[in-house]
Design an enzyme around this catalytic site. Structure first.
Site, PDB file in Angstrom:
ATOM      1  N   HIS A  37       0.999  -1.189  -0.421  1.00 26.81           N
ATOM      2  CA  HIS A  37      -0.050   0.014   0.329  1.00 26.81           C
ATOM      3  C   HIS A  37       0.707   1.154  -0.212  1.00 26.81           C
ATOM      4  CE1 HIS A  37      -2.865  -2.725   2.601  1.00 26.81           C
ATOM      5  NE2 HIS A  37      -3.225  -2.644   1.293  1.00 26.81           N
ATOM      6  N   VAL A 176       4.245  -5.967  -4.224  1.00 27.58           N
ATOM      7  CA  VAL A 176       5.460  -5.507  -3.320  1.00 27.58           C
ATOM      8  C   VAL A 176       5.948  -6.471  -3.083  1.00 27.58           C
ATOM      9  CG1 VAL A 176       6.508  -3.956  -1.500  1.00 27.58           C
ATOM     10  CG2 VAL A 176       5.702  -2.985  -3.193  1.00 27.58           C
TER      11      VAL A 176
END
Ligand code: PAF
Length: 296
Positions: A37, A176
């Site tokens: 995020h 990620v």
């Protein structure tokens, strides 16, 4: 950093920013924020004059037997992470603000909403499309940021924006990963130690699938999927929901190995459902068009 809880206040702030000529970047989330995020937030800060982050655990995208009631929450941690960056406001509506009593207007995502994850989660993408449309109408962003980890969601949202005429650019940022390759996800918090060790098989299987696709030896996706299936089943505690090789724009299943393609996986480790994917381009395509951000 402002904390905004109503749609009216959110719209008022956005209108003011627009009147001042400032561009708005938006990162919609369900909280329990992790580095995935935060990479979206950083991209938004980089590209826009101001950034708004929303935190809302959207009940309509969870099925009746799913994890809505136990979805990870970390309000304090989230606020600390966001306030460390240059975020203008956090939009933090309650359920009654987004779905007031008597609410009955939903978006329906036909076609691509019913494949891959949509096959086992029939209303999921209707719930996602409905809440994203409502959030976009509240925030009115120039750009909105989503992670490639939810690949199908990014395709659904691009289609939503196009077909419902939202004036918002969708930016998809790379997955990620943890140092061992596991894609970051709020749901990783459900895994116990043994399950966490097994979870590395998702990324291993995706890389194995990619190598097989690029090797030139495999002509049919069915044989690649079978080999990935066998590899995944060698890990303990794992149940496979699907392994699919699809086109990046329409999510159509590919029979022959063709590029570009996306290998998508959904796997249960114990009781935790995890998804992951990898975009596979031919070597030539990669050399010409490799970009940090996917614009497909
Ligand atoms: O990806 C998520 O966290 C959610 O699906 C989203 C886009 C915030 C909608 O609830």
């Amino acid at each position: 950093m402002q904390v905004i809880t109503t749609v009216k206040e959110m719209q008022a702030l956005s209108k003011k920013m627009k009147a001042e000529g400032r561009s708005i970047g938006f990162v919609p989330t369900m909280g329990a924020l992790h580095e995935g995020h935060m990479s979206l937030v950083r991209s938004s800060i980089n590209d826009n004059d101001i950034t708004i982050v929303s935190i809302f655990i959207n009940p309509t995208q969870f099925g009746p037997n799913e994890d809505f009631n136990r979805y990870p929450k970390d309000h304090k941690g989230d606020m600390k992470k966001i306030s460390a960056l240059n975020v203008e406001a956090v939009f933090l509506p309650g359920v009654a603000e987004i779905y007031p009593k008597g609410f009955s207007t939903f978006l329906y995502v036909g076609g691509i909403g019913g494949v891959l994850c949509g096959a086992s989660r029939p209303d999921h993408f209707n719930g996602v499309a409905t809440v994203v449309a409502k959030l976009f109408n509240a925030v009115m962003p120039e750009r909105a940021y989503f992670g490639q980890k939810d690949f199908q969601q990014t395709v659904v949202i691009r289609k939503l924006v196009k077909e419902m005429n939202f004036d918002t650019d969708i930016i998809v940022c790379p997955i990620v990963r943890e140092p061992d390759g596991l894609a970051m996800s709020s749901r990783n918090a459900y895994l116990n130690e043994e399950e966490r060790m097994s979870a590395v098989i998702l990324n291993k299987a995706l890389h194995y699938g990619r190598e097989l696709m690029l090797s030139g030896r495999e002509k049919q996706t069915s044989s690649i999927r079978a080999k990935m299936d066998a590899l995944i089943k060698s890990a303990p505690l794992v149940t496979i929901e699907y392994i699919e090789i699809v086109g990046p724009q329409y999510l159509e299943k590919m029979k022959d190995v063709t590029f570009p393609a996306v290998i998508c996986l959904a796997i249960k480790i114990g009781n935790t459902r995890l998804i992951d994917n990898i975009i596979v381009r031919s070597d030539e395509q990669s050399a010409v068009s490799f970009q940090q951000r996917e614009k497909m």
